[in-house]
Enzyme design. Sequence first.
Site, PDB file in Angstrom:
ATOM      1  N   THR A  48      -1.266   7.454  -0.554  1.00 35.20           N
ATOM      2  CA  THR A  48      -2.573   7.319  -1.211  1.00 35.20           C
ATOM      3  C   THR A  48      -3.361   6.115  -0.678  1.00 35.20           C
ATOM      4  O   THR A  48      -4.565   6.023  -0.923  1.00 35.20           O
ATOM      5  CB  THR A  48      -2.389   7.100  -2.727  1.00 35.20           C
ATOM      6  N   ARG A  99       0.845  -1.192   0.000  1.00 35.26           N
ATOM      7  CA  ARG A  99       0.000   0.000   0.000  1.00 35.26           C
ATOM      8  C   ARG A  99       0.875   1.234   0.000  1.00 35.26           C
ATOM      9  O   ARG A  99       1.746   1.372   0.852  1.00 35.26           O
ATOM     10  CB  ARG A  99      -0.831   0.041   1.294  1.00 35.26           C
ATOM     11  N   ASP A 154       4.818  -6.279   9.372  1.00 35.78           N
ATOM     12  CA  ASP A 154       5.927  -5.928  10.265  1.00 35.78           C
ATOM     13  C   ASP A 154       5.979  -6.856  11.483  1.00 35.78           C
ATOM     14  O   ASP A 154       7.052  -7.245  11.937  1.00 35.78           O
ATOM     15  CB  ASP A 154       5.791  -4.476  10.740  1.00 35.78           C
ATOM     16  N   ASP A 170       0.553  -3.373  12.241  1.00 35.07           N
ATOM     17  CA  ASP A 170       0.997  -3.731  10.893  1.00 35.07           C
ATOM     18  C   ASP A 170       1.351  -5.215  10.864  1.00 35.07           C
ATOM     19  O   ASP A 170       2.347  -5.639  11.449  1.00 35.07           O
ATOM     20  CB  ASP A 170       2.211  -2.877  10.499  1.00 35.07           C
TER      21      ASP A 170
HETATM   22  C1  PRP Z   1      -1.164  -4.726   4.298  1.00 37.42           C
HETATM   23  C2  PRP Z   1      -1.992  -5.976   4.405  1.00 37.42           C
HETATM   24  C3  PRP Z   1      -2.872  -5.889   3.201  1.00 37.42           C
HETATM   25  C4  PRP Z   1      -3.095  -4.417   3.046  1.00 37.42           C
HETATM   26  C5  PRP Z   1      -4.452  -4.107   3.563  1.00 37.42           C
HETATM   27  O1  PRP Z   1      -0.119  -4.889   3.419  1.00 37.42           O
HETATM   28  O2  PRP Z   1      -1.247  -7.151   4.459  1.00 37.42           O
HETATM   29  O3  PRP Z   1      -2.280  -6.436   2.028  1.00 37.42           O
HETATM   30  O4  PRP Z   1      -2.115  -3.764   3.843  1.00 37.42           O
HETATM   31  O5  PRP Z   1      -4.792  -2.804   3.318  1.00 37.42           O
HETATM   32  P1  PRP Z   1      -5.928  -2.356   2.310  1.00 37.42           P
HETATM   33  O6  PRP Z   1      -7.110  -3.221   2.565  1.00 37.42           O
HETATM   34  O7  PRP Z   1      -6.166  -0.935   2.715  1.00 37.42           O
HETATM   35  O8  PRP Z   1      -5.399  -2.459   0.929  1.00 37.42           O
HETATM   36  P2  PRP Z   1       1.039  -3.802   3.273  1.00 37.42           P
HETATM   37  O9  PRP Z   1       0.735  -2.867   2.162  1.00 37.42           O
HETATM   38  O10 PRP Z   1       1.308  -3.189   4.607  1.00 37.42           O
HETATM   39  O11 PRP Z   1       2.240  -4.674   2.783  1.00 37.42           O
HETATM   40  P3  PRP Z   1       3.065  -5.826   3.567  1.00 37.42           P
HETATM   41  O12 PRP Z   1       2.137  -6.992   3.758  1.00 37.42           O
HETATM   42  O13 PRP Z   1       4.166  -6.107   2.628  1.00 37.42           O
HETATM   43  O14 PRP Z   1       3.540  -5.243   4.867  1.00 37.42           O
HETATM   44  N1  URA Z   2      -2.269  -3.268   6.967  1.00 34.32           N
HETATM   45  C1  URA Z   2      -1.928  -3.742   8.179  1.00 34.32           C
HETATM   46  O1  URA Z   2      -0.944  -4.483   8.311  1.00 34.32           O
HETATM   47  N2  URA Z   2      -2.642  -3.370   9.234  1.00 34.32           N
HETATM   48  C2  URA Z   2      -3.716  -2.579   9.145  1.00 34.32           C
HETATM   49  O2  URA Z   2      -4.362  -2.299  10.167  1.00 34.32           O
HETATM   50  C3  URA Z   2      -4.074  -2.100   7.873  1.00 34.32           C
HETATM   51  C4  URA Z   2      -3.335  -2.472   6.795  1.00 34.32           C
END
Ligand code: PRP
Ligand code: URA
Length: 212
Positions: A111, A107, A206, A203
């Site tokens: 944005t 994400r 993370d 997160d």
């Molecule tokens: C997180 C999570 C989802 C997304 C959810 O991923 O694992 O894929 O955010 O958010 P949304 O519903 O608003 O799209 P992130 O972008 O943090 O990537 P990561 O899993 O690599 O940390």
């Molecule tokens: N991605 C995450 O990992 N946590 C949230 O709460 C939203 C998006």
Amino acid sequence: MKDFKNVHLIKNPLIEHKLTIMRMKETSEKDFRENLEEISMLMTCEVAKNFDTREIEIETPIKKCTAKILDEKNFVIVPILRAGLGMSVGVLKMLPKASVGHIGLYRDEKTFKPVEYYSKMPPNLPQKILIVTDPMLATGGSCVAALEMLKEKGAKKIFLMNLLAAPIGIETVATAHPDVEIYTTAIDEGLNERAYIVPGLGDAGDRIFGTL
Ligand code: PRP
Ligand code: URA
């Protein structure tokens, strides 16, 4: 929140207990990963209620009989990187002969829109049953994009497994993809100004991979 026919909220005290451990900020990465894996195994049992079995002839130590099996090779598990990997481990334990496709999305921090950086799928997607995993359904943008991508590649039968969801995320995905059955274990209050789920668990990527 409106009722959606394709949204399934799994209610189970053991899952609730494990999810509480995951939410706690003091939970270690190891315990976070283990509980996520275990919940994913339990969620797979719920999703599996939709699967068709077929009968085969077998012989137990006592006698011959017919018994039911799943065609495990018909399944493709699709984690949305990175956090979806934490769930796919549990699903793969339950369906060890399934193949695994990967979708890389992150994400954009300003944005909140998903950005694709990787995709690798096994062949014959139109004939397969897909189980897409991502623990967090926040705005829904990532899951909508992943499902669109899979449908463009011919996927027809898709189940989506999200550990935790915000109402807006559920509504967005359920409306955009009414043919996808969505399974989650909790629908939280909403999103904060950074589009994180509240109260959520922080997160997920993370916390799984120690990149906080
Ligand atoms: C997180 C999570 C989802 C997304 C959810 O991923 O694992 O894929 O955010 O958010 P949304 O519903 O608003 O799209 P992130 O972008 O943090 O990537 P990561 O899993 O690599 O940390
Ligand atoms: N991605 C995450 O990992 N946590 C949230 O709460 C939203 C998006």
